[in-house]
Scaffold this motif. Structure first.
Motif, PDB file in Angstrom:
ATOM      1  N   LEU A 177       0.643  -1.244   0.020  1.00 14.92           N
ATOM      2  CA  LEU A 177       0.045  -0.003  -0.027  1.00 14.92           C
ATOM      3  C   LEU A 177       0.685   1.261  -0.075  1.00 14.92           C
ATOM      4  CD1 LEU A 177      -2.829   1.065   0.218  1.00 14.92           C
ATOM      5  CD2 LEU A 177      -2.426   1.134   2.867  1.00 14.92           C
ATOM      6  N   MET A 178       1.770   1.177   0.763  1.00 14.28           N
ATOM      7  CA  MET A 178       2.882   2.449   0.847  1.00 14.28           C
ATOM      8  C   MET A 178       3.397   2.695  -0.555  1.00 14.28           C
ATOM      9  SD  MET A 178       2.512   3.411   3.909  1.00 14.28           S
ATOM     10  CE  MET A 178       2.293   2.966   5.583  1.00 14.28           C
ATOM     11  N   ASP A 179       3.858   1.626  -1.255  1.00 16.32           N
ATOM     12  CA  ASP A 179       4.608   2.025  -2.497  1.00 16.32           C
ATOM     13  C   ASP A 179       3.650   2.638  -3.715  1.00 16.32           C
ATOM     14  OD1 ASP A 179       6.410   0.342  -1.238  1.00 16.32           O
ATOM     15  OD2 ASP A 179       5.610  -1.723  -2.158  1.00 16.32           O
ATOM     16  N   GLU A 180       2.363   2.855  -3.491  1.00 18.05           N
ATOM     17  CA  GLU A 180       1.628   3.567  -4.315  1.00 18.05           C
ATOM     18  C   GLU A 180       1.128   4.890  -3.938  1.00 18.05           C
ATOM     19  OE1 GLU A 180      -1.568   0.996  -5.824  1.00 18.05           O
ATOM     20  OE2 GLU A 180      -0.655  -0.798  -5.569  1.00 18.05           O
ATOM     21  N   VAL A 181       1.686   5.554  -3.046  1.00 17.04           N
ATOM     22  CA  VAL A 181       1.462   6.839  -2.675  1.00 17.04           C
ATOM     23  C   VAL A 181       1.468   7.640  -3.813  1.00 17.04           C
ATOM     24  CG1 VAL A 181       1.653   8.612  -1.075  1.00 17.04           C
ATOM     25  CG2 VAL A 181       1.315   6.135  -0.277  1.00 17.04           C
ATOM     26  N   ASP A 182       2.669   7.687  -4.518  1.00 16.07           N
ATOM     27  CA  ASP A 182       3.319   8.532  -5.390  1.00 16.07           C
ATOM     28  C   ASP A 182       2.099   8.734  -6.576  1.00 16.07           C
ATOM     29  OD1 ASP A 182       5.011   9.383  -3.817  1.00 16.07           O
ATOM     30  OD2 ASP A 182       6.503   8.279  -4.868  1.00 16.07           O
ATOM     31  N   GLN A 183       1.365   7.560  -6.928  1.00 17.30           N
ATOM     32  CA  GLN A 183       0.433   7.494  -7.805  1.00 17.30           C
ATOM     33  C   GLN A 183      -0.956   8.160  -7.826  1.00 17.30           C
ATOM     34  OE1 GLN A 183       0.093   3.384  -9.098  1.00 17.30           O
ATOM     35  NE2 GLN A 183       2.206   2.951  -8.494  1.00 17.30           N
ATOM     36  N   VAL A 202      -3.632  11.338  -7.239  1.00 13.78           N
ATOM     37  CA  VAL A 202      -3.778  12.563  -7.745  1.00 13.78           C
ATOM     38  C   VAL A 202      -5.026  13.014  -7.139  1.00 13.78           C
ATOM     39  CG1 VAL A 202      -4.038  13.897  -9.813  1.00 13.78           C
ATOM     40  CG2 VAL A 202      -2.417  11.802  -9.888  1.00 13.78           C
ATOM     41  N   LEU A 203      -5.074  14.139  -6.461  1.00 14.57           N
ATOM     42  CA  LEU A 203      -6.242  14.873  -5.893  1.00 14.57           C
ATOM     43  C   LEU A 203      -6.646  15.757  -6.665  1.00 14.57           C
ATOM     44  CD1 LEU A 203      -5.068  14.574  -2.130  1.00 14.57           C
ATOM     45  CD2 LEU A 203      -6.795  12.960  -3.251  1.00 14.57           C
ATOM     46  N   PRO A 204      -8.167  16.158  -6.806  1.00 11.14           N
ATOM     47  CA  PRO A 204      -8.478  17.309  -7.364  1.00 11.14           C
ATOM     48  C   PRO A 204      -7.758  18.531  -7.173  1.00 11.14           C
ATOM     49  CG  PRO A 204     -10.189  16.119  -6.506  1.00 11.14           C
ATOM     50  CD  PRO A 204      -9.155  15.581  -6.106  1.00 11.14           C
ATOM     51  N   ALA A 205      -7.288  19.226  -8.216  1.00  8.32           N
ATOM     52  CA  ALA A 205      -6.545  20.405  -7.866  1.00  8.32           C
ATOM     53  C   ALA A 205      -7.115  21.436  -7.455  1.00  8.32           C
ATOM     54  CB  ALA A 205      -5.958  20.823  -9.358  1.00  8.32           C
ATOM     55  N   ILE A 253      -3.473   8.165   3.662  1.00  7.16           N
ATOM     56  CA  ILE A 253      -3.425   7.276   2.558  1.00  7.16           C
ATOM     57  C   ILE A 253      -4.958   6.967   2.232  1.00  7.16           C
ATOM     58  CG2 ILE A 253      -2.852   5.222   1.654  1.00  7.16           C
ATOM     59  CD1 ILE A 253      -0.084   5.259   3.143  1.00  7.16           C
ATOM     60  N   LYS A 254      -5.507   6.336   3.122  1.00  3.53           N
ATOM     61  CA  LYS A 254      -6.966   5.981   2.719  1.00  3.53           C
ATOM     62  C   LYS A 254      -7.898   7.055   2.304  1.00  3.53           C
ATOM     63  CE  LYS A 254      -7.012   1.702   5.745  1.00  3.53           C
ATOM     64  NZ  LYS A 254      -7.860   1.168   6.761  1.00  3.53           N
ATOM     65  N   SER A 255      -7.761   8.241   3.048  1.00  7.52           N
ATOM     66  CA  SER A 255      -8.482   9.553   2.417  1.00  7.52           C
ATOM     67  C   SER A 255      -8.245   9.861   1.022  1.00  7.52           C
ATOM     68  CB  SER A 255      -8.294  10.656   3.430  1.00  7.52           C
ATOM     69  OG  SER A 255      -8.722  10.345   4.729  1.00  7.52           O
ATOM     70  N   ALA A 256      -6.760   9.922   0.946  1.00  6.36           N
ATOM     71  CA  ALA A 256      -6.385  10.097  -0.593  1.00  6.36           C
ATOM     72  C   ALA A 256      -6.871   9.273  -1.601  1.00  6.36           C
ATOM     73  CB  ALA A 256      -4.858  10.299  -0.594  1.00  6.36           C
ATOM     74  N   GLN A 257      -6.759   8.018  -1.191  1.00  4.60           N
ATOM     75  CA  GLN A 257      -7.313   6.705  -2.144  1.00  4.60           C
ATOM     76  C   GLN A 257      -8.593   7.120  -2.546  1.00  4.60           C
ATOM     77  OE1 GLN A 257      -4.431   3.025  -1.432  1.00  4.60           O
ATOM     78  NE2 GLN A 257      -6.379   2.897  -0.283  1.00  4.60           N
ATOM     79  N   MET A 258      -9.490   7.636  -1.600  1.00  5.06           N
ATOM     80  CA  MET A 258     -10.722   7.817  -1.927  1.00  5.06           C
ATOM     81  C   MET A 258     -11.139   9.045  -2.717  1.00  5.06           C
ATOM     82  SD  MET A 258     -12.755   6.713   1.723  1.00  5.06           S
ATOM     83  CE  MET A 258     -12.289   8.010   2.638  1.00  5.06           C
ATOM     84  N   GLY A 259     -10.005   9.740  -3.118  1.00 11.06           N
ATOM     85  CA  GLY A 259     -10.200  11.055  -4.004  1.00 11.06           C
ATOM     86  C   GLY A 259     -10.469  12.142  -2.945  1.00 11.06           C
ATOM     87  N   GLN A 271       1.612  16.161   2.576  1.00  6.94           N
ATOM     88  CA  GLN A 271       2.195  17.036   1.715  1.00  6.94           C
ATOM     89  C   GLN A 271       2.670  16.675   0.375  1.00  6.94           C
ATOM     90  OE1 GLN A 271       2.191  19.953   2.774  1.00  6.94           O
ATOM     91  NE2 GLN A 271       3.971  20.534   4.131  1.00  6.94           N
ATOM     92  N   THR A 272       3.046  15.354   0.256  1.00  3.89           N
ATOM     93  CA  THR A 272       3.182  14.573  -0.953  1.00  3.89           C
ATOM     94  C   THR A 272       2.233  14.696  -1.763  1.00  3.89           C
ATOM     95  OG1 THR A 272       5.015  13.321   0.219  1.00  3.89           O
ATOM     96  CG2 THR A 272       4.331  12.552  -2.011  1.00  3.89           C
ATOM     97  N   VAL A 273       0.906  14.335  -1.472  1.00  4.42           N
ATOM     98  CA  VAL A 273      -0.203  13.990  -2.307  1.00  4.42           C
ATOM     99  C   VAL A 273      -0.947  15.249  -2.406  1.00  4.42           C
ATOM    100  CG1 VAL A 273      -0.068  11.639  -1.680  1.00  4.42           C
ATOM    101  CG2 VAL A 273      -1.727  13.257  -0.606  1.00  4.42           C
ATOM    102  N   GLY A 274      -0.673  16.420  -1.614  1.00  5.46           N
ATOM    103  CA  GLY A 274      -1.430  17.475  -1.946  1.00  5.46           C
ATOM    104  C   GLY A 274      -2.682  17.692  -1.101  1.00  5.46           C
ATOM    105  N   LEU A 275      -2.691  16.915  -0.035  1.00  5.56           N
ATOM    106  CA  LEU A 275      -4.084  16.869   0.741  1.00  5.56           C
ATOM    107  C   LEU A 275      -3.981  17.752   1.904  1.00  5.56           C
ATOM    108  CD1 LEU A 275      -5.705  13.724   2.240  1.00  5.56           C
ATOM    109  CD2 LEU A 275      -4.946  15.329   3.744  1.00  5.56           C
TER     110      LEU A 275
END
Length: 347
Positions: free
Chosen positions: A148-154, A156-159, A279-285, A304-308
């Motif tokens: 699960l940790m390996d896919e964080v960089d993939q 993308v959240l609404p800008a 991570i789970k919040s980001a995965q839900m978009g 910070q990494t995913v823009g959340l």
């Protein structure tokens, strides 16, 4: 109704595959979900500070062992508010299934404490995907599979997603006023999903469980079932827009969203923002997360990494924005600084 009473569930039918006007199957149907239910609280004998004996409500906690295609996967400790959505959301958040359409059925039997999941085509490399497990800081000893940790960089959240300071205050007040299992029995965490497209945030879903990771997984399961408007829903046709409905469980309350609502999602939790929760919040978009508690160092780094946008310590009119404050539209006139002792003397 007593604290340990159960609430009957609506019948759930298994939908057929979705078919396009040309007669071609364009997507698998959503899975069949059983309608298992169990009491959320029970009563026990207790003694208070005066030595008085009394009956008091406490949250139920039960083990649910998940079997995927007859293979034992994990045992979840849960309140049991909506076990089918919990299991679906868990599988989705662990990246074992990509969508609800990958699952044919989820059947929960509380007599044996088991959830039987049948997938449509199996889970590719399930042994490899589940070989490495990380025990998290989640209440109830949560765990995530290492990949699960390996896919964080993939992710993308609404800008352009934002929340105003007044919406933040309104959202926190909505949670404060809500009648909850926590108020009657304590010892549970709550998570909620809001749409903030309008000045007054709309609560789409509210879930309580013994662990915050269970509550967020249940929300992920609900999103997976409801986010694809072209697919038939497991609960039949949605009511008219704005009509309130629930999924037959105390502790799970929903409002059917419009399609546009997916662009303005905000997640709220009473628990701390650990790496798992972020991570789970980001995965839900979901680009904005609010917590009554704080954030961990790894949770901050991932946000910070995913823009959340991570907001914590949110009570009354106080809060701290830990990450990506550009998503928070401040309104300084809504709050005033307290007077210092020096200022008070000079007046």
């Amino acid at each position: 109704m007593s604290a340990s009473s159960t609430v009957s569930s609506p019948s759930v039918t298994k939908p057929a595959d979705s078919v396009s006007p040309a007669g071609l199957t364009h997507a698998p149907a959503l899975p069949y979900l059983s309608a298992a239910h169990a009491p959320l609280t029970c009563e026990v004998d207790a003694v208070n500070e005066f030595g008085d004996h009394q009956r008091i409500a406490i949250p139920s906690e039960r083990a649910l062992t998940v079997y995927v295609d007859k293979r034992e996967l994990v045992t979840l400790m849960t309140l049991g508010a909506h076990p089918e959505l919990l299991v679906l959301g868990y599988l989705h958040n662990q990246r074992l299934v990509r969508s609800a359409g990958d699952v044919e059925s989820i059947t929960v039997d509380w007599d044996v404490g088991a959830a039987a999941v049948k997938t449509r085509h199996g889970i590719v490399d399930i042994e490899e995907k589940t070989a490495r497990r990380v025990v998290t800081t989640g209440c109830g000893q949560g765990s995530v599979f290492g990949g699960l940790m390996d896919e964080v960089d993939q992710i993308v959240l609404p800008a352009g997603a934002q929340i105003t300071q007044s919406q933040l205050y309104s959202l926190v007040n909505t949670i404060r006023l809500k009648e909850t299992t926590y108020k009657s029995a304590g010892s549970v965490h709550a998570c909620a999903l809001f749409s903030c497209l309008t000045p007054e945030p709309e609560m789409l879903l509210f879930v309580e469980d013994v662990g915050r990771h269970n509550a967020i997984d249940t929300i992920a399961g609900w999103l997976s079932m409801n986010r694809a408007p072209t697919l038939p829903t497991a609960c039949g046709s949605l009511p008219p827009e704005g009509a309130r409905f629930d999924l037959g469980r105390p502790g799970v309350e929903t409002v059917p969203p419009t399609q546009a609502a997916w662009d303005g999602l905000v997640f709220y939790t009473t628990g701390r923002l650990t790496s798992e929760m972020v991570i789970k919040s980001a995965q839900m978009g979901v680009p904005i997360v609010i917590s009554r508690s704080g954030i961990t160092q790894m949770g901050h780094q991932i946000a910070q990494t995913v823009g959340l946008c991570a907001i914590g310590r949110a009570t009354n009119k106080r809060f701290v924005c830990y990450a990506n404050p550009q998503r928070l539209q401040l309104q300084p006139g809504l709050v005033s600084r307290p007077e210092t002792a020096t200022e008070a003397k000079t007046d």
